[in-house]
Scaffold this motif. Structure first.
Motif, PDB file in Angstrom:
ATOM      1  N   THR A 125       0.967  -1.001  -0.068  1.00  0.00           N
ATOM      2  CA  THR A 125      -0.108   0.058   0.202  1.00  0.00           C
ATOM      3  C   THR A 125       0.935   1.278   0.068  1.00  0.00           C
ATOM      4  O   THR A 125       2.146   1.286   0.515  1.00  0.00           O
ATOM      5  N   ILE A 126       0.376   2.266  -0.552  1.00  0.00           N
ATOM      6  CA  ILE A 126       0.936   3.547  -0.545  1.00  0.00           C
ATOM      7  C   ILE A 126      -0.063   4.750  -0.049  1.00  0.00           C
ATOM      8  O   ILE A 126      -1.191   4.214  -0.237  1.00  0.00           O
ATOM      9  N   GLY A 127       0.544   5.556   0.681  1.00  0.00           N
ATOM     10  CA  GLY A 127      -0.237   6.660   1.304  1.00  0.00           C
ATOM     11  C   GLY A 127      -0.376   7.834   0.198  1.00  0.00           C
ATOM     12  O   GLY A 127       0.911   8.302  -0.077  1.00  0.00           O
ATOM     13  N   VAL A 128      -1.417   8.499  -0.163  1.00  0.00           N
ATOM     14  CA  VAL A 128      -1.497   9.736  -0.994  1.00  0.00           C
ATOM     15  C   VAL A 128      -2.133  10.736  -0.223  1.00  0.00           C
ATOM     16  O   VAL A 128      -3.334  10.575   0.230  1.00  0.00           O
ATOM     17  N   LEU A 129      -1.514  11.947   0.090  1.00  0.00           N
ATOM     18  CA  LEU A 129      -2.162  13.003   0.747  1.00  0.00           C
ATOM     19  C   LEU A 129      -2.371  14.258  -0.174  1.00  0.00           C
ATOM     20  O   LEU A 129      -1.454  14.657  -0.856  1.00  0.00           O
ATOM     21  N   VAL A 130      -3.659  14.571  -0.334  1.00  0.00           N
ATOM     22  CA  VAL A 130      -3.920  15.673  -1.512  1.00  0.00           C
ATOM     23  C   VAL A 130      -4.781  16.849  -0.428  1.00  0.00           C
ATOM     24  O   VAL A 130      -5.612  16.244   0.314  1.00  0.00           O
ATOM     25  N   PRO A 131      -4.852  18.106  -0.826  1.00  0.00           N
ATOM     26  CA  PRO A 131      -5.464  19.045  -0.303  1.00  0.00           C
ATOM     27  C   PRO A 131      -7.101  18.908  -0.560  1.00  0.00           C
ATOM     28  O   PRO A 131      -7.974  18.808   0.347  1.00  0.00           O
ATOM     29  N   LYS A 132      -7.595  18.617  -1.767  1.00  0.00           N
ATOM     30  CA  LYS A 132      -8.836  18.488  -1.980  1.00  0.00           C
ATOM     31  C   LYS A 132      -9.038  17.392  -3.171  1.00  0.00           C
ATOM     32  O   LYS A 132      -8.490  17.610  -4.283  1.00  0.00           O
ATOM     33  N   ILE A 133      -9.641  16.511  -2.851  1.00  0.00           N
ATOM     34  CA  ILE A 133     -10.050  15.228  -3.964  1.00  0.00           C
ATOM     35  C   ILE A 133     -10.887  15.812  -5.098  1.00  0.00           C
ATOM     36  O   ILE A 133     -10.705  15.493  -6.265  1.00  0.00           O
ATOM     37  N   ALA A 134     -11.750  16.914  -4.832  1.00  0.00           N
ATOM     38  CA  ALA A 134     -12.606  17.340  -5.721  1.00  0.00           C
ATOM     39  C   ALA A 134     -12.093  18.127  -6.637  1.00  0.00           C
ATOM     40  O   ALA A 134     -12.752  18.359  -7.653  1.00  0.00           O
ATOM     41  N   GLN A 139      -2.180  -1.009  -3.429  1.00  0.00           N
ATOM     42  CA  GLN A 139      -3.286  -0.432  -3.142  1.00  0.00           C
ATOM     43  C   GLN A 139      -2.984   1.121  -3.003  1.00  0.00           C
ATOM     44  O   GLN A 139      -1.824   1.324  -2.240  1.00  0.00           O
ATOM     45  N   VAL A 140      -3.899   1.901  -3.123  1.00  0.00           N
ATOM     46  CA  VAL A 140      -3.627   3.354  -2.858  1.00  0.00           C
ATOM     47  C   VAL A 140      -4.567   3.743  -1.718  1.00  0.00           C
ATOM     48  O   VAL A 140      -5.754   3.654  -1.896  1.00  0.00           O
ATOM     49  N   LEU A 141      -3.923   4.612  -0.384  1.00  0.00           N
ATOM     50  CA  LEU A 141      -4.803   4.955   0.686  1.00  0.00           C
ATOM     51  C   LEU A 141      -5.020   6.341   0.415  1.00  0.00           C
ATOM     52  O   LEU A 141      -3.664   7.184   0.521  1.00  0.00           O
ATOM     53  N   ILE A 142      -5.838   6.873  -0.120  1.00  0.00           N
ATOM     54  CA  ILE A 142      -5.972   8.468  -0.057  1.00  0.00           C
ATOM     55  C   ILE A 142      -6.488   9.297   0.598  1.00  0.00           C
ATOM     56  O   ILE A 142      -7.677   8.921   1.423  1.00  0.00           O
ATOM     57  N   CYS A 143      -5.841  10.296   1.074  1.00  0.00           N
ATOM     58  CA  CYS A 143      -6.253  11.051   2.302  1.00  0.00           C
ATOM     59  C   CYS A 143      -6.518  12.798   1.908  1.00  0.00           C
ATOM     60  O   CYS A 143      -5.587  13.078   1.276  1.00  0.00           O
ATOM     61  N   GLN A 144      -7.450  13.033   2.285  1.00  0.00           N
ATOM     62  CA  GLN A 144      -7.731  14.464   1.937  1.00  0.00           C
ATOM     63  C   GLN A 144      -7.670  15.527   3.004  1.00  0.00           C
ATOM     64  O   GLN A 144      -8.419  15.118   4.155  1.00  0.00           O
ATOM     65  N   THR A 145      -6.629  16.273   3.006  1.00  0.00           N
ATOM     66  CA  THR A 145      -6.324  17.103   4.274  1.00  0.00           C
ATOM     67  C   THR A 145      -7.134  18.318   4.382  1.00  0.00           C
ATOM     68  O   THR A 145      -7.047  18.978   5.485  1.00  0.00           O
ATOM     69  N   ASN A 146      -8.034  18.620   3.377  1.00  0.00           N
ATOM     70  CA  ASN A 146      -8.828  19.844   3.222  1.00  0.00           C
ATOM     71  C   ASN A 146      -7.993  21.256   3.591  1.00  0.00           C
ATOM     72  O   ASN A 146      -8.659  22.030   4.373  1.00  0.00           O
ATOM     73  N   GLU A 147      -6.879  21.175   3.314  1.00  0.00           N
ATOM     74  CA  GLU A 147      -5.950  22.383   3.425  1.00  0.00           C
ATOM     75  C   GLU A 147      -5.503  22.429   4.794  1.00  0.00           C
ATOM     76  O   GLU A 147      -5.220  23.575   5.538  1.00  0.00           O
ATOM     77  N   SER A 148      -5.628  21.379   5.552  1.00  0.00           N
ATOM     78  CA  SER A 148      -5.334  21.574   7.125  1.00  0.00           C
ATOM     79  C   SER A 148      -4.188  20.900   7.336  1.00  0.00           C
ATOM     80  O   SER A 148      -3.779  19.442   7.171  1.00  0.00           O
ATOM     81  N   GLN A 149      -3.066  21.588   7.997  1.00  0.00           N
ATOM     82  CA  GLN A 149      -1.930  20.897   8.273  1.00  0.00           C
ATOM     83  C   GLN A 149      -1.852  20.055   9.653  1.00  0.00           C
ATOM     84  O   GLN A 149      -1.480  19.080   9.517  1.00  0.00           O
ATOM     85  N   ASN A 150      -2.850  20.364  10.417  1.00  0.00           N
ATOM     86  CA  ASN A 150      -3.074  19.364  11.498  1.00  0.00           C
ATOM     87  C   ASN A 150      -3.850  18.091  11.055  1.00  0.00           C
ATOM     88  O   ASN A 150      -3.322  17.156  11.363  1.00  0.00           O
ATOM     89  N   GLN A 151      -4.669  18.253  10.085  1.00  0.00           N
ATOM     90  CA  GLN A 151      -5.378  16.925   9.431  1.00  0.00           C
ATOM     91  C   GLN A 151      -3.985  16.047   8.626  1.00  0.00           C
ATOM     92  O   GLN A 151      -4.034  14.963   8.883  1.00  0.00           O
ATOM     93  N   GLU A 152      -3.235  16.928   8.060  1.00  0.00           N
ATOM     94  CA  GLU A 152      -2.130  16.342   7.429  1.00  0.00           C
ATOM     95  C   GLU A 152      -1.185  15.393   8.253  1.00  0.00           C
ATOM     96  O   GLU A 152      -0.921  14.551   8.001  1.00  0.00           O
TER      97      GLU A 152
END
Length: 336
Positions: A62-71, A92-105
């Protein structure tokens, strides 16, 4: 009952180790044997046991992918490129949306490290002040590639758009078609992409011997509402503004809509150029002139770079790949 490597080996009269090597493309296995194994595996509906394989290879697949906004069109397109490469590598890809939040990132990085992902692809959230969570990835020697929104604080590969040259190309087009007082609706200058686009804007003005007016550079934080307010204020103060270059297409579309609401003709009175060449450019009237960059290719090459690291291929830790851009002229800017 699930089919195993032993079942395939028994049917073909070869050893399980030969089957395993054939399925994994080992160079010692002949093409004839490899084809026989793969054809039978497909016929018997053999599925790789990733858990068992992971225990053997010490990988999670698995790899982790962090993006600000999936939409976002950019990131959804980049994710398509990433997914294509991951599938080809049986990951497999684990996609995480941070919503421009450093805390969430930060939380996502911690969770993905705990999940033992084999690598990270990260496009940073805006407003970065501390990046100790990124340092944790590097300190744990987990492969990492930045794409689009990058940080030069770490000696890791980076894949990015041609931000400086693209912006330079956009503003040069405005100048060459008669614009002299050009506004830049800018993004956060702590993001490398936004900063480079602003520098491209400035350099284009310098190259054409047009003085840089800092009052015409307006930070909008990617917010269309901020862009609308800025245009109302600037057009009220400066009746001679004849061009607008925006950090992205969303602000470019807002610029067109706001100017039209003020009965200002685009491009007869004010030309507008965006950045991204997203589908929205062809919906707004007049169609938005923009800089086309290739988010799919950015995602594809970022993933390829990551898997080169995962598979222990030689790669320069500080490598930087810039994906070329091009100007797409439409009706929101004048022609020569």
């Amino acid at each position: 009952m699930s089919i195993t490597i032993k079942d395939i080996a028994s049917t073909l009269g070869i050893s399980p180790s030969t089957v395993s090597r054939a399925l994994n493309g080992h160079p010692d296995i002949s093409e004839k044997t490899r084809k026989s194994v793969k054809d039978l595996a497909k016929k018997m509906n053999y599925q790789v046991n990733q858990m068992a394989s992971g225990l053997r290879t010490k990988r999670s697949f698995t790899i982790g992918v962090l993006v600000p906004k999936i939409a976002s069109h950019f990131f959804s397109s980049a994710l398509s490129g990433i997914q294509e490469v991951a599938v080809a590598n049986n990951y497999q890809v684990l996609i995480c949306q941070t919503n421009e939040s450093q805390n969430q990132e930060r939380k996502y990085v911690k969770s993905l490290l705990s999940a033992k992902v084999d690598g990270f692809l990260i496009s940073l959230a805006k407003g970065q002040k501390t990046i100790t969570h990124i340092k944790a990835i590097v300190d744990n020697k987990v492969p990492l590639v930045f794409f689009d929104r990058i940080s030069d604080s770490f000696n890791v590969p980076k894949i990015e758009a041609e931000d400086f040259k693209g912006a330079h190309r956009a503003v040069t087009h405005l100048i060459d078609t008669g614009c002299r007082k050009i506004v830049h609706l800018a993004g956060p200058d702590n993001l490398t992409a936004s900063y480079n686009r602003m520098q491209g804007y400035k350099q284009a003005l310098k190259d054409k011997n047009i003085p840089i007016d800092e009052k015409l550079i307006i930070p909008c934080d990617f917010d269309p509402e901020n862009a609308k307010k800025a245009i109302h204020r600037l057009m009220g103060q400066n009746g001679d503004i004849d061009g607008i270059f925006t950090v992205n297409d969303e602000l470019g579309v807002e610029a067109i809509l706001t100017l039209k609401s003020m009965n200002i003709k685009v491009p007869d009175q004010v030309s507008v150029v965006g950045f991204g060449d997203f589908p929205i450019c062809r919906i707004v009237e007049p169609n938005l002139t923009s800089i086309r960059h290739n988010p799919y290719q950015i995602g594809l090459e970022a993933a390829q770079c990551l898997f080169s690291q995962i598979n222990h291929k030689n790669i320069d830790g500080g490598s930087r790949r810039v994906i070329p851009s091009e100007l797409v002229v439409r009706d929101s800017s004048k022609t020569k």
